[in-house]
Design an enzyme around this catalytic site. Sequence first.
Site, mmCIF file in Angstrom:
data_model
loop_
_atom_site.group_PDB
_atom_site.id
_atom_site.type_symbol
_atom_site.label_atom_id
_atom_site.label_comp_id
_atom_site.label_asym_id
_atom_site.label_seq_id
_atom_site.Cartn_x
_atom_site.Cartn_y
_atom_site.Cartn_z
ATOM 1 N N SER A 71 0.827 -1.211 0.000
ATOM 2 C CA SER A 71 0.000 0.000 0.000
ATOM 3 C C SER A 71 0.860 1.259 0.000
ATOM 4 O O SER A 71 2.050 1.213 0.317
ATOM 5 C CB SER A 71 -0.887 0.028 1.244
ATOM 6 O OG SER A 71 -1.735 -1.086 1.262
HETATM 7 N N1 SAM Z 1 0.122 -5.056 4.116
HETATM 8 C C1 SAM Z 1 0.884 -5.568 3.010
HETATM 9 C C2 SAM Z 1 2.183 -4.836 2.845
HETATM 10 O O1 SAM Z 1 2.501 -3.936 3.661
HETATM 11 O O2 SAM Z 1 2.924 -5.179 1.933
HETATM 12 C C3 SAM Z 1 0.123 -5.495 1.719
HETATM 13 C C4 SAM Z 1 -0.979 -6.451 1.675
HETATM 14 S S1 SAM Z 1 -1.607 -6.727 0.066
HETATM 15 C C5 SAM Z 1 -2.500 -5.284 -0.267
HETATM 16 C C6 SAM Z 1 -2.845 -7.935 0.489
HETATM 17 C C7 SAM Z 1 -2.278 -9.254 0.882
HETATM 18 O O3 SAM Z 1 -3.340 -10.060 1.391
HETATM 19 C C8 SAM Z 1 -1.673 -10.030 -0.282
HETATM 20 O O4 SAM Z 1 -0.356 -10.376 0.018
HETATM 21 C C9 SAM Z 1 -2.572 -11.244 -0.406
HETATM 22 O O5 SAM Z 1 -1.900 -12.409 -0.840
HETATM 23 C C10 SAM Z 1 -3.091 -11.388 1.008
HETATM 24 N N2 SAM Z 1 -4.318 -12.153 1.153
HETATM 25 C C11 SAM Z 1 -5.434 -12.130 0.385
HETATM 26 N N3 SAM Z 1 -6.353 -12.989 0.872
HETATM 27 C C12 SAM Z 1 -5.800 -13.556 1.991
HETATM 28 C C13 SAM Z 1 -6.235 -14.524 2.939
HETATM 29 N N4 SAM Z 1 -7.443 -15.098 2.861
HETATM 30 N N5 SAM Z 1 -5.404 -14.852 3.941
HETATM 31 C C14 SAM Z 1 -4.187 -14.295 4.053
HETATM 32 N N6 SAM Z 1 -3.701 -13.379 3.180
HETATM 33 C C15 SAM Z 1 -4.502 -13.019 2.167
#
Ligand code: SAM
Length: 203
Positions: A47
């Site tokens: 983000s």
């Molecule tokens: N906060 C992170 C950072 O600082 O880099 C960015 C997060 S990114 C916008 C969203 C993340 O959520 C992705 O890495 C994705 O693989 C993960 N994600 C999506 N669905 C998920 C789930 N059910 N359980 C765990 N992670 C999940």
Amino acid sequence: MNTELPENDRVDAFFTSLDRSLFLNDDYKELALRDRPLPIGQGQTISQPSLVCQMTKQLQINRESKVLEIGTGSGYQTAFLAELAATVYTVERIADLSIQAQDRLAKLGYSNVYFKIGDGSEGWSEFAPYDRIMVTAGAQSLPGPLVEQLKPGGRMLIPVGEPARQELLLVQKDGEGVVSVEALDRVIFVELKGEYGWQNSSK
Ligand code: SAM
């Protein structure tokens, strides 16, 4: 937002001290200072820093907080949580991303972060309840297990809405366990997949 909280000064100070390029692949390191989301591989994104700061402040973390994070991604947001809280439990569904993030957080010296590879839409019941829950992927609706795993007096931030646009919800549980929900902002996150997230969407 209460900008008077001392924790907010800690967020600002940490933001200034943390090199975002440490959380980016070589192709994107030179863009680290831009206030915009950037690719981290596997179709996922880190983000924009201003949103990470805003969400971290909204969570009102203190040094005693036990925090659950869903969507470890690059580990950038995790570093903020680890800096401010007592312990952080973070769940990522994509193994490669979690392993990279584990390496980054270890190199930064954090020993208060516990990583899980799996479906974070189910939370992490083994260590529940949590004082704070930070969800950094967009859900279709509020996942029941995450609400259940929030401690009375706790706060959760979660984007909820369509894949292309969500509302950032502040979910609070009072001392009697009564849950209230407030929409704070419009945001765009990748989808929260899983049992209590998006199950059939291609994104
Ligand atoms: N906060 C992170 C950072 O600082 O880099 C960015 C997060 S990114 C916008 C969203 C993340 O959520 C992705 O890495 C994705 O693989 C993960 N994600 C999506 N669905 C998920 C789930 N059910 N359980 C765990 N992670 C999940």
